[in-house]
Design a protein around this motif. Structure first.
Motif, PDB file in Angstrom:
ATOM      1  N   UNK A 173       0.825  -1.211   0.000  1.00  0.00           N
ATOM      2  CA  UNK A 173       0.000   0.000   0.000  1.00  0.00           C
ATOM      3  C   UNK A 173       0.859   1.261   0.000  1.00  0.00           C
ATOM      4  N   UNK A 174       0.378   2.305  -0.617  1.00  0.00           N
ATOM      5  CA  UNK A 174       1.068   3.603  -0.591  1.00  0.00           C
ATOM      6  C   UNK A 174       0.375   4.471   0.448  1.00  0.00           C
ATOM      7  N   UNK A 175       1.058   4.705   1.558  1.00  0.00           N
ATOM      8  CA  UNK A 175       0.435   5.369   2.712  1.00  0.00           C
ATOM      9  C   UNK A 175       0.903   6.811   2.843  1.00  0.00           C
ATOM     10  N   UNK A 176       0.220   7.527   3.707  1.00  0.00           N
ATOM     11  CA  UNK A 176       0.514   8.952   3.905  1.00  0.00           C
ATOM     12  C   UNK A 176       1.638   9.158   4.916  1.00  0.00           C
ATOM     13  N   UNK A 177       2.760   8.469   4.705  1.00  0.00           N
ATOM     14  CA  UNK A 177       3.935   8.752   5.539  1.00  0.00           C
ATOM     15  C   UNK A 177       5.173   8.596   4.677  1.00  0.00           C
ATOM     16  N   UNK A 178       6.212   9.297   5.037  1.00  0.00           N
ATOM     17  CA  UNK A 178       7.385   9.376   4.155  1.00  0.00           C
ATOM     18  C   UNK A 178       8.070   8.022   4.009  1.00  0.00           C
ATOM     19  N   UNK A 179       8.080   7.203   5.072  1.00  0.00           N
ATOM     20  CA  UNK A 179       8.782   5.917   4.975  1.00  0.00           C
ATOM     21  C   UNK A 179       8.072   5.004   3.980  1.00  0.00           C
ATOM     22  N   UNK A 180       6.729   4.957   4.022  1.00  0.00           N
ATOM     23  CA  UNK A 180       5.975   4.150   3.062  1.00  0.00           C
ATOM     24  C   UNK A 180       6.255   4.611   1.639  1.00  0.00           C
ATOM     25  N   UNK A 181       6.291   5.920   1.450  1.00  0.00           N
ATOM     26  CA  UNK A 181       6.524   6.457   0.109  1.00  0.00           C
ATOM     27  C   UNK A 181       7.929   6.145  -0.381  1.00  0.00           C
ATOM     28  N   UNK A 182       8.886   6.172   0.536  1.00  0.00           N
ATOM     29  CA  UNK A 182      10.270   5.856   0.140  1.00  0.00           C
ATOM     30  C   UNK A 182      10.424   4.375  -0.196  1.00  0.00           C
ATOM     31  N   UNK A 183       9.815   3.487   0.613  1.00  0.00           N
ATOM     32  CA  UNK A 183       9.890   2.045   0.332  1.00  0.00           C
ATOM     33  C   UNK A 183       9.210   1.742  -1.001  1.00  0.00           C
ATOM     34  N   UNK A 184       8.048   2.330  -1.248  1.00  0.00           N
ATOM     35  CA  UNK A 184       7.363   2.134  -2.532  1.00  0.00           C
ATOM     36  C   UNK A 184       8.195   2.635  -3.699  1.00  0.00           C
ATOM     37  N   UNK A 185       8.874   3.778  -3.481  1.00  0.00           N
ATOM     38  CA  UNK A 185       9.711   4.328  -4.556  1.00  0.00           C
ATOM     39  C   UNK A 185      10.871   3.386  -4.883  1.00  0.00           C
ATOM     40  N   UNK A 186      11.472   2.770  -3.850  1.00  0.00           N
ATOM     41  CA  UNK A 186      12.572   1.813  -4.069  1.00  0.00           C
ATOM     42  C   UNK A 186      12.062   0.607  -4.857  1.00  0.00           C
ATOM     43  N   UNK A 187      10.904   0.076  -4.461  1.00  0.00           N
ATOM     44  CA  UNK A 187      10.331  -1.077  -5.170  1.00  0.00           C
ATOM     45  C   UNK A 187      10.038  -0.710  -6.626  1.00  0.00           C
ATOM     46  N   UNK A 188       9.466   0.459  -6.843  1.00  0.00           N
ATOM     47  CA  UNK A 188       9.135   0.894  -8.201  1.00  0.00           C
ATOM     48  C   UNK A 188      10.391   1.060  -9.049  1.00  0.00           C
ATOM     49  N   UNK A 189      11.427   1.644  -8.457  1.00  0.00           N
ATOM     50  CA  UNK A 189      12.702   1.831  -9.172  1.00  0.00           C
ATOM     51  C   UNK A 189      13.279   0.481  -9.588  1.00  0.00           C
ATOM     52  N   UNK A 190      13.221  -0.510  -8.684  1.00  0.00           N
ATOM     53  CA  UNK A 190      13.764  -1.835  -8.999  1.00  0.00           C
ATOM     54  C   UNK A 190      13.004  -2.450 -10.168  1.00  0.00           C
ATOM     55  N   UNK A 191      11.694  -2.218 -10.212  1.00  0.00           N
ATOM     56  CA  UNK A 191      10.893  -2.792 -11.305  1.00  0.00           C
ATOM     57  C   UNK A 191      11.167  -2.111 -12.644  1.00  0.00           C
ATOM     58  N   UNK A 192      11.665  -0.899 -12.606  1.00  0.00           N
ATOM     59  CA  UNK A 192      11.819  -0.134 -13.853  1.00  0.00           C
ATOM     60  C   UNK A 192      13.255   0.009 -14.317  1.00  0.00           C
ATOM     61  N   UNK A 193      14.242  -0.285 -13.471  1.00  0.00           N
ATOM     62  CA  UNK A 193      15.591   0.209 -13.761  1.00  0.00           C
ATOM     63  C   UNK A 193      16.361  -0.648 -14.760  1.00  0.00           C
ATOM     64  N   UNK A 194      15.870  -1.856 -15.044  1.00  0.00           N
ATOM     65  CA  UNK A 194      16.659  -2.712 -15.934  1.00  0.00           C
ATOM     66  C   UNK A 194      15.952  -2.900 -17.268  1.00  0.00           C
ATOM     67  N   UNK A 195      16.754  -3.263 -18.274  1.00  0.00           N
ATOM     68  CA  UNK A 195      16.178  -3.512 -19.593  1.00  0.00           C
ATOM     69  C   UNK A 195      15.316  -4.772 -19.541  1.00  0.00           C
ATOM     70  N   UNK A 196      14.392  -4.865 -20.459  1.00  0.00           N
ATOM     71  CA  UNK A 196      13.554  -6.059 -20.516  1.00  0.00           C
ATOM     72  C   UNK A 196      12.140  -5.767 -20.047  1.00  0.00           C
ATOM     73  N   UNK A 197      11.251  -6.729 -20.266  1.00  0.00           N
ATOM     74  CA  UNK A 197       9.828  -6.515 -20.030  1.00  0.00           C
ATOM     75  C   UNK A 197       9.398  -6.967 -18.637  1.00  0.00           C
ATOM     76  N   UNK A 198      10.312  -7.549 -17.875  1.00  0.00           N
ATOM     77  CA  UNK A 198       9.924  -8.261 -16.658  1.00  0.00           C
ATOM     78  C   UNK A 198       9.407  -7.325 -15.569  1.00  0.00           C
ATOM     79  N   UNK A 199       8.344  -7.794 -14.887  1.00  0.00           N
ATOM     80  CA  UNK A 199       7.710  -7.048 -13.807  1.00  0.00           C
ATOM     81  C   UNK A 199       7.718  -7.974 -12.589  1.00  0.00           C
TER      82      UNK A 199
END
Length: 940
Positions: free
Chosen positions: A865-891
């Motif tokens: 979940x994306x919650x209204x606190x900075x730590x939740x937003x930072x953890x979500x941002x790290x997860x999102x970055x990992x999903x997007x940062x490499x070449x290829x279609x994998x999710x």
């Protein structure tokens, strides 16, 4: 003062070059000009130190102005400055001396006859620093007296003479640093560093461009300095191979590959090499000498003509002379037929299992949502949909209509097309009936209780539909093929898992799929497989189709669309595949300098002749490994590898993508070790291990990996360390190879190779498909996962920095770093684990999962979940970055893993911490100990 002749080593002579006012030093036995020493004109007064007056001949009379060889091209006035010198007082082009009064301006290689062929290859008017190939993270290359760059102070002649005495001409060499593996634990950040720098001899390239050598993301070599002989290579025990990703995807901030649109393509008459930054221009610029075979070739008449402006052009601005990766628009002689349109035939399993899992509904919705993303720039793209269970269901999509009709073929033994038209339709013209069909296809079969799959006949039908054109068959199958051609039996036997017979499960069970794949390759048809079965589906056999047709396999075990995470992962990956630009009807060939030969090929393609790779439809970000043999001693100072891919874009244009890589040649074993690229070596070893596990046994593949690592360490110890043979208290390796043992350990522990009696054959076969097709950027985390501590990450992590989201510093892959109160993330590019310690404070659980405490948290596949606190937003941002940062279609899926949660999930997550001991597999320290014992033991 000693004369130059007195300073020279035996077998060398000095010759005065009046045009450039310098001495040429010539090897008398061969006539090769190796070096030049600038001197002051003695008639103008002032001798250089170490030059005797008697060695200074008078200036030759200048040849008459305006004299041209009969065959020489007359250049337009606007062009001449590109050859004679720059107008702004900078260095003249390619080091040509500025014309003296009364002398003509010289082109390219002043003072030398056009007939003096090979000698010109080495001539360097002024020393120029080599281009440092590497990633963007490297420092900017330095250029000394490069064309168009400011002059640098010339070194003193005395220093030049010292350099000449050593015969290394001041060329930078890779430096060797030794690491003791026993005291140097793996440092994850080492894997993100660029490969060892490439130190080419001065003036190897005719271009000062920083793009003149291939970026490693397109083409990299296991060695960035090529041994001069096979015996030297063999002494190092390092395999020589190229790792290619010629059609990699581009990030938003990356430059497009330069496109040459004038169809003027200069190629060597003998070896067919494409002109590149490592050729030489001779004969006043009218001819060029091939960097592969030294053949002299005519420069095409329109090479110096700007066809857009219809006026003389600047040769030095041409992309192929400045860029190592370039694409040419091909003229008609490169076509057997007009460029084909992109064709997509979807084979959708509509059996009971496929309907119940929600695969059909998710797939049809994804196609519908992505119709605008399918490459269709010229409105030429064609599509067809064939559904199948134990029968085949064709759909007629008449253009202009808003409805479709279904045609059923139950005779699967002799497949035929029920209608000659409207089955394969133009995507733009038949958009309305296609959208209507996709909207109701799931409902049409909603009550289908048929069990069974006629996948083979469905493939034959799709093949017949598209044979005249070629294109891509996209298979979506949720059960084991059970009827008709290519029918398979369930051969999963738990009793043979972990035994020597297990490799039989990784070999194709039926010859149908390989034979059919080769037919597809001939007809320019590629196959992608999306597999969804909850039970055994024989991935090893079905993956033959993508393997030989340059497609890709995607596997979703136990897929269930009612789980949001499953539906999102498949829809994302399938949508990316649909929207991906593909290369159609492609053939690839890799050429190399004299005495180098491509010896074996690894990857998804069919080897049509000895070195021609047939690839009907090439997806982006697919990797290939090609082993290279040194056939005879290499005498050239550097070698060139060139990959050429002739293809049709999915937008209907015939093109040739050319990737050129130049590497220095060395006779020094320490330079061979210092230039080794550990990432490229690990990529090659992954391909070879998979191949060996199929042709031999899994145990043989593991043994071969261990033996190759031991061989490299033994070779280093014997040749590069003071101890040499005998027992040693250290395990030495060059600093640039220190992560190779832990990557080999990661490969030995990978699902595709690992010793275990618990791995289902489908999972193992899919892992092997990934190991042989992933580009290095995805393969390395798959072998050596990334491990982050989130609960105490620095405050800037998870926020936006200069290069996007800032990630935490990676940790070594050992459970020693796990803390009972912590939150950790482990990911391998395919899966993400959030490890939650059993003593995690309630506030952390609340901030991340919006739950009151650890006890109520459930493990398993989840969406954060994306919650209204900075730590939740930072953890979500790290997860999102990992999903997007490499070449290829994998999710990657995200799993929450509780420290005291379900044992299978815990063990799966912990298996990523490859430096720990697991089951029968050693820890990193134990593995290093085994290597040391083997290296020392066999040295006695």
């Amino acid at each position: 003062m000693a004369s130059p002749a007195q300073q020279l080593p035996p077998g060398w002579a000095a010759e005065w070059d009046p045009t450039n006012q310098r001495y040429l030093f010539i090897e008398t036995a061969t006539g090769h000009t190796q070096w030049e020493m600038p001197v002051v004109n003695p008639e103008l007064g002032g001798l250089q130190p170490g030059v005797s007056p008697s060695m200074s001949p008078p200036i030759s009379p200048a040849p008459p102005q305006g004299h041209h060889h009969a065959k020489r091209r007359q250049y337009a006035a606007g062009q001449t400055q590109a050859y004679y010198g720059s107008p702004d007082g900078l260095a003249p082009q390619y080091g040509a001396a500025a014309p003296q009064p009364g002398q003509p301006a010289q082109l390219f290689t002043p003072g030398l006859a056009a007939e003096n062929q090979f000698a010109q290859q080495q001539i360097a008017a002024q020393p120029q620093a080599g281009y440092f190939a590497g990633s963007q993270a490297q420092p900017e290359p330095e250029y000394v007296n490069a064309p168009g760059f400011g002059q640098q102070p010339a070194p003193a002649v005395g220093a030049l003479a010292d350099q000449f005495g050593q015969m290394n001409m001041g060329v930078k060499r890779p430096q060797l640093f030794t690491t003791n593996l026993l005291t140097a634990p793996p440092e994850p950040r080492e894997l993100h560093r660029p490969p060892p720098e490439i130190y080419l001899p001065p003036n190897s390239s005719i271009s000062p461009s920083p793009y003149a050598n291939a970026d490693p993301s397109y083409q990299r070599c296991t060695l960035n300095a090529i041994p001069a002989s096979h015996s030297l290579l063999n002494k190092s025990k390092i395999p020589l191979a190229l790792i290619l990703t010629p059609y990699r995807s581009l990030e938003k901030d990356e430059d497009q590959v330069p496109l040459v649109t004038d169809t003027v393509i200069a190629r060597c008459r003998r070896c067919r090499t494409y002109i590149n930054p490592y050729v030489q221009f001779i004969d006043g610029g009218n001819r060029w000498r091939c960097c592969m075979c030294n053949m002299s070739n005519e420069v095409p008449q329109l090479f110096d003509w700007d066809q857009v402006r219809n006026q003389p052009g600047d040769r030095w601005a041409r992309a192929e002379l400045n860029h190592s990766v370039v694409e040419f628009v091909a003229p008609t002689e490169y076509m057997i037929r007009p460029p084909q349109a992109a064709v997509y035939v979807f084979l959708i399993d509509v059996s009971h299992a496929a309907i119940q899992s929600g695969m059909v509904a998710t797939a049809t919705r994804t196609i519908l949502e992505n119709l605008d993303r399918i490459p269709n720039e010229e409105n030429r793209t064609k599509v067809a949909i064939i559904a199948f269970d134990v029968s085949l269901y064709f759909f007629s999509l008449p253009p202009g209509s808003t409805d479709s009709s279904m045609l059923v073929v139950s005779d699967i033994d002799d497949v035929f097309l029920p209608k000659p038209t409207d089955l394969l339709v133009n995507l733009s013209e038949a958009r309305a009936p296609l959208e209507a069909l996709l909207g109701r296809l799931g409902d049409m079969f909603a009550d289908n209780n048929t069990i069974g799959s006629a996948l083979g006949p469905a493939l034959q039908a799709g093949f017949k539909l598209m044979t005249p054109i070629g294109g891509k068959i996209v298979v979506l199958s949720a059960s084991l093929p059970s009827i008709g051609a290519g029918a398979l039996k369930n051969r999963e036997d738990p009793k043979i898992l972990g035994t020597s017979k297990e490799s039989g499960l990784l070999q194709a069970a039926s010859p149908f799929y390989k034979t059919f794949a080769i037919e597809c390759s001939r007809a320019q048809v590629s196959v992608d497989m999306f597999l969804f079965s909850a039970s055994y589906q024989d991935v090893a056999t079905l993956a033959c189709l993508p393997h030989y047709t340059s497609g890709q396999t995607y596997f979703y075990p136990a897929f269930n669309a009612s789980r949001t995470e499953d539906a999102i992962k498949f829809a994302h990956e399938f949508g990316e595949v649909l929207s991906m630009p593909i290369m159609l009807e492609a053939v690839m060939r890799v050429r190399a300098s004299k005495n180098l030969r491509m010896s074996s090929f690894h990857g998804n393609f069919f080897v049509r002749s000895t070195d021609l790779l047939a690839m009907p439809a090439v997806p982006q970000d697919q990797s290939y490994a090609i082993e290279v043999t040194i056939e005879d001693t290499i005498t050239a100072p550097f070698v060139v590898f060139q990959t050429a891919v002739l293809h049709t874009t999915c937008y209907g244009e015939r093109r040739i993508r050319v990737v050129t890589l130049a590497l220095p040649v060395t006779s020094n074993l320490s330079e061979v070790f210092a230039s080794a690229d550990q990432v490229a070596i690990a990529t090659l070893l992954a391909n070879k291990a998979v191949e060996r596990s199929i042709t031999h046994k899994l145990e043989d593949a593991r043994d071969a990996l261990f033996s190759k690592t031991v061989e490299i360490l033994q070779a280093y110890k014997q040749s590069m360390t003071a101890g040499g043979a005998g027992a040693s208290a250290q395990l030495a390796i060059s600093d640039n190879l220190k992560m190779l043992p832990v990557m080999v350990l990661g490969l030995l522990k990978n699902v595709g190779i690992r010793q275990s009696a618990q791995i289902p054959p489908d999972l193992r076969a899919y892992a092997q498909a990934l190991l042989t097709s992933l580009p290095s950027q995805l393969l390395i985390p798959y072998l050596y996962p990334t491990f982050y501590s989130l609960h105490n990450m620095p405050p800037e992590c998870g926020t936006v920095g200069e290069h996007g989201i800032i990630l935490p510093p990676p940790l070594p892959l050992t459970s020693e770093r796990l803390e009972r109160h912590g939150l950790f993330l482990i990911e391998d590019g395919q899966t993400i684990f959030l490890w939650v310690g059993r003593d995690a404070v309630p506030q952390l659980i609340m901030d991340v999962f919006n739950l009151p405490n650890y006890e109520v948290l459930r493990g398993g596949k989840t969406t954060l979940p994306l919650l209204e606190n900075s730590f939740s937003q930072r953890v979500n941002a790290v997860v999102q970055k990992i999903r997007e940062m490499r070449r290829g279609v994998y999710y990657p899926h995200l799993y929450v893993v509780k420290e005291d949660g379900e044992p299978p999930l815990r063990l799966w997550a912990l298996s990523c911490l490859i430096q720990d001991r697991a089951d029968v597999l050693p820890s990193y320290q134990q593995f290093i100990g085994q290597l040391r014992d083997k290296v020392n033991g066999s040295s006695y």
